[in-house]
Design a protein around this motif. Structure first.
Motif, PDB file in Angstrom:
ATOM      1  N   MET B   1      36.069  46.598  38.297  1.00 27.52           N
ATOM      2  CA  MET B   1      37.430  46.298  38.751  1.00 27.52           C
ATOM      3  C   MET B   1      38.087  47.570  39.302  1.00 27.52           C
ATOM      4  O   MET B   1      37.933  48.664  38.779  1.00 27.52           O
ATOM      5  N   ARG B  42      38.140  43.900  48.524  1.00 26.80           N
ATOM      6  CA  ARG B  42      37.778  43.562  47.150  1.00 26.80           C
ATOM      7  C   ARG B  42      39.016  43.131  46.354  1.00 26.80           C
ATOM      8  O   ARG B  42      38.970  42.179  45.572  1.00 26.80           O
ATOM      9  N   THR B  43      40.116  43.850  46.579  1.00 25.05           N
ATOM     10  CA  THR B  43      41.365  43.475  45.902  1.00 25.05           C
ATOM     11  C   THR B  43      41.823  42.096  46.372  1.00 25.05           C
ATOM     12  O   THR B  43      42.263  41.264  45.576  1.00 25.05           O
ATOM     13  N   ARG B  46      40.063  39.466  44.564  1.00 25.95           N
ATOM     14  CA  ARG B  46      40.438  39.300  43.157  1.00 25.95           C
ATOM     15  C   ARG B  46      41.623  38.335  43.028  1.00 25.95           C
ATOM     16  O   ARG B  46      41.839  37.754  41.972  1.00 25.95           O
TER      17      ARG B  46
END
Lengths: 199, 199
Positions: B1, B42-43, B46
């Protein structure tokens, strides 16, 4: 143009529904539908733009009946009664088509893309109905609300009609469903604001 | 993360809406949205499954509010009043989000595929609402009719709310629209069958 084929449209429609039910809508080709009907692909495309249109060609006829019936209602007819007349007139064209409608619904229930197309059809019919009411002088938002409620009644009545052969005919179910909706909304009104009715 | 990014979700949502409005939903990539928000792809992933979910993630929250509010209504509350409470509760969560909702609606109005997705959302919400009414003991077809009418009211009120900044806040418009629908349906009842109300 090819030679005239007796009831080519009906034969194609029945062949398509048979195949969609047997193998799933996605898996069936136009060539197979034409073959099952004993006709050519060229004849298919004289009647339908594609294999999905076999299931949705009735939308234009429904829209015309809705719009024409609302336009023809007498000037003293209330918006909801004009919509009720339009729904009953549309319901009447399904007479003798119950088994066909049941099979068509089974095809649609089995395919997410067709369910989406059916929702678009209903939304489009609601918009046409609202337009017909506005042309009678019904202001917004009453026109859209009455039209949307009318289509909701049509949708619920139609599902009852195709799901249960023991149910009455479609125009009767439409009337019952509309009365049921009025009753459901009025219960709230009577409980909360009786003065609205008496005043 | 990755490390925690302050208000990453809100930044991504605002960046996406800006880009969808500037260039059209289809033309925008997730990389561009993340770049505009000063975050990584990637964020983005999420927070959202894809670029369409930026516009539709609220559906689950709406469904929960509808279902929970109907379930929590007192036993003596009529079905339509339970639906009215659910719609008002849902309307309240859009407070302070009017400009966002207006921009989102403009994106959807410009794209046929997103309009279809919005129709599916509304149909799904109507089905959830009908299910919540059935769990209160409301029989069919009353449950489906009341739920469909409620969603029609929500839809019409929402369009008024996003289209005209001069209109009242959403819960108020929902109440007005529901009263308008009751009035439109009752007009027919009073004109045709006064004994239904008096008898």
């Amino acid at each position: 143009m090819g030679r005239w084929e007796p009831d080519a449209r009906g034969r194609l429609e029945r062949a398509a529904l048979e195949l969609y039910l047997e193998r799933g809508f996605e898996q069936v080709t136009v060539a197979e539908i034409a073959g099952r009907a004993g006709l050519t692909e060229r004849t298919f495309f004289r009647h339908f733009a594609d294999k999905r249109e076999v299931l949705f060609w009735g939308q234009g006829a429904l829209r015309d009946i809705f719009v024409d019936t609302v336009a023809a209602a007498s000037a003293s007819t209330s918006p909801i009664d004009a919509v009720a007349e339009a729904l009953a007139a549309a319901g009447a064209i399904f007479h003798e088509r119950r088994e066909h409608a049941r099979r068509r619904q089974a095809v649609i229930d089995a395919n997410a893309g067709l369910q989406e197309r059916e929702l678009i059809k209903l939304a489009s019919l609601a918009a046409s109905l609202a337009g017909a009411l506005r042309r009678r002088g019904v202001p917004e938002p009453a026109a859209s609300l009455t039209a949307e409620a009318g289509i909701a009644v049509f949708k619920v009545a139609f599902v009852r009609w195709v799901s249960d052969p023991g149910e009455p005919d479609l125009p009767e179910l439409i009337r019952e469903s509309l009365d049921e909706l009025k009753g459901a909304l009025i219960t709230g009104v009577l409980a909360n604001a009786p003065t609205t009715l008496n005043g």
